[in-house]
Design an enzyme around this catalytic site. Structure first.
Site, PDB file in Angstrom:
ATOM      1  CG  HIS A 155      47.340 -37.352 -20.500  1.00  0.00           C
ATOM      2  ND1 HIS A 155      46.497 -37.848 -21.461  1.00  0.00           N
ATOM      3  CD2 HIS A 155      46.585 -37.216 -19.376  1.00  0.00           C
ATOM      4  CE1 HIS A 155      45.275 -37.972 -20.962  1.00  0.00           C
ATOM      5  NE2 HIS A 155      45.299 -37.608 -19.691  1.00  0.00           N
ATOM      6  CB  SER A 274      77.451 -44.942 -29.581  1.00  0.00           C
ATOM      7  OG  SER A 274      77.894 -44.319 -30.768  1.00  0.00           O
TER       8      SER A 274
END
Ligand code: ARG
Length: 488
Positions: A155, A274
């Site tokens: 999980h 970026s």
């Protein structure tokens, strides 16, 4: 002869020369099967000649023309509804009407099905090779980091300590099944429809086994209607590729999460930057690998939807089913190669990993196991450790103290009457915890050594299975060229 051929050319023009001409045409997409069609033409002409259906002289001129057409390339083909028609037209242009004998005892229906299978075998072999490279990368990481501690998650929450090697082998095993599925698909692609003609066989005494042999097909699809109509091999191949892409997406996602937590650094070659934020190093390649599962799902959905409900025998819908498999195999093979490169070049940060390995009381299961081994029913042991975990979490009580309190509350005797301090220390230590999980398939060094050995054997066997198939294709190419060279 001349007339009937001219007639058929005229007829084609009459039916497909209108405004829908471009819509009908698969010529551009057929570039993918240009070489395949030439191979199929050669095998077919050789067989027709061996059967006395076409004479040697005609065979020679057709086979000569095919050489010239091949050298000129797909872009030089005359106009045509598809590559099969365009090549035939080019042959007739060079040879005259006798060139039209090439299409004796066949239809474009068995022809195209043969071409797709012929080409797809090569592409599936490339995909298979890529799975081997990825598995080798994962195996390298696994043996280099067999003992590098790492947090294991369920999980996405800290669960139990494990190792980077154990994690890497978990993906190697999954990709190994993808290899097996692709091999299986390959063997069903590898069957020849040629000689089925439109779907109902032919009045000519063809030798289907001979064309299959010349094209390197292991078997012949017996029923002619099935041979011309069926495309289940497209579904199976895109399905196997889609399963592989799903495996890749999980691998990519894990690496993205690990990179985010500083456990691993993706090599510059697999990163991007970026356009505005100068400091950024982004793991774009892995995001794209993750996204390819979408391309593959599109291939599965596209081909399934196109093929669903098609009646026997040939329907033109089939033309639009084909490009799905090309797009899928290209995308998934490329992504598999990129994943392999990203995996093998990534740098693992052992210190950060070790720090995270026992975060969140990840050794709790081992402590419960220890109590159970000392006679406490496992469910009770689970309660004791759960209580201790809650107390340690909430009140900041040191874990040993919390365990002792919880034991007094739930058990008849004190904690130290069940477990001596040393054993408890070992259970609480991430490294010792890993070493103690030595059941088959576990992360303990002994269990990892066994797994690494088995993985080596499985890789060798798969490498051989793939090489065998590639070898058969090469041998058939040589055989075909050799037989053709006796004519030209
Ligand atoms: N371009 C066609 C395809 O890809 C070839 C077969 C055409 N057959 C026909 N009956 N129109 O399926």
């Amino acid at each position: 002869m001349d007339e009937s051929n001219a007639d058929s050319v005229v007829r084609r023009d009459r039916f497909s020369g209108g405004p829908a001409r471009g819509f009908l045409s698969s010529l551009d997409a057929d570039e993918r099967i240009f070489e395949a069609d030439l191979a199929v033409d050669r095998a077919h002409v050789v067989m027709l000649t061996e059967r006395g259906i076409v004479d040697d002289e005609t065979a020679e001129s057709i086979l000569d023309a095919l050489e010239v057409i091949e050298a000129a390339g797909h872009d030089a083909l005359p106009a045509g509804e598809d590559v099969h028609e365009a090549i035939e037209t080019a042959v007739v242009e060079r040879v005259g009407a006798d060139g039209g004998r090439m299409h004796t005892a066949r239809s474009r229906n068995d022809e195209v099905a043969t071409c797709i299978r012929f080409r797809l075998r090569e592409d599936v072999l490339d995909a298979l090779e890529a799975t081997l490279v990825l598995r080798e990368s994962l195996r390298t990481v696994a043996s280099d980091h067999a003992e590098t501690l790492a947090p294991g998650y369920t999980h996405l929450q800290p669960a139990q300590p494990t190792t980077v090697g154990h994690w890497a082998l978990s993906y190697e095993r999954a990709v190994a099944r993808d290899t097996a599925r692709l091999l299986d698909a390959y063997d069903r692609v590898d069957a020849s429809p040629l000689g089925a003609a439109a779907f109902a066989g032919t009045t000519f005494d063809v030798d289907r086994r001979r064309t299959a042999e010349l094209l390197g097909f292991s078997t012949v699809l017996e029923n002619a209607m099935d041979a011309a109509s069926s495309r289940d091999f497209l579904l199976e191949t895109t399905g196997a590729l889609s399963t592989l892409a799903t495996t890749l997406s999980g691998l990519a996602e894990d690496l993205l999460v690990f990179a985010n937590r500083g456990f691993v650094e993706i090599a510059d070659d697999y990163a991007s930057t970026s356009s505005i934020m100068p400091q950024k190093k982004n793991p774009d390649t892995l995001e794209l690998v993750r996204a390819v599962a979408g391309d593959a799902a599109a291939g599965v959905t596209g081909s399934t939807t196109t093929l669903k409900g098609l009646p026997r025998a040939y329907n033109r819908d089939l033309q639009r089913a084909t490009p799905h498999v090309w797009r899928t195999v290209d995308a998934v093979t490329e992504a598999t190669g990129v994943a392999a490169g990203a995996v093998v070049t990534a740098e693992w940060n052992a210190e950060t990993l070790a720090g995270a390995a026992d975060e969140g009381f990840s050794t709790a299961t081992g402590v419960a196991d220890l109590l159970a081994q000392r006679g406490v029913p496992f469910r009770t042991a689970h309660e004791v450790v759960a209580q201790a975990a809650t107390d340690a979490d909430a009140g900041g009580t040191p874990i040993r103290e919390a365990l002792a309190d919880a034991a007094s509350a739930h058990l008849e005797d004190s904690l130290d009457s069940y477990v001596e301090a040393e054993a408890l220390d070992a259970a609480l230590d991430a490294e010792a915890s890993v070493a103690s999980r030595d059941s088959a398939g576990g992360p303990a060094p002994v269990a990892m050594a066994e797994q690494l050995e088995a993985v080596g054997e499985s890789l060798a066997a798969d490498r051989e299975a793939i090489a065998d198939r590639a070898g058969l294709l090469e041998a058939a190419d040589e055989l075909r060229m050799e037989v053709v060279s006796t004519y030209v």
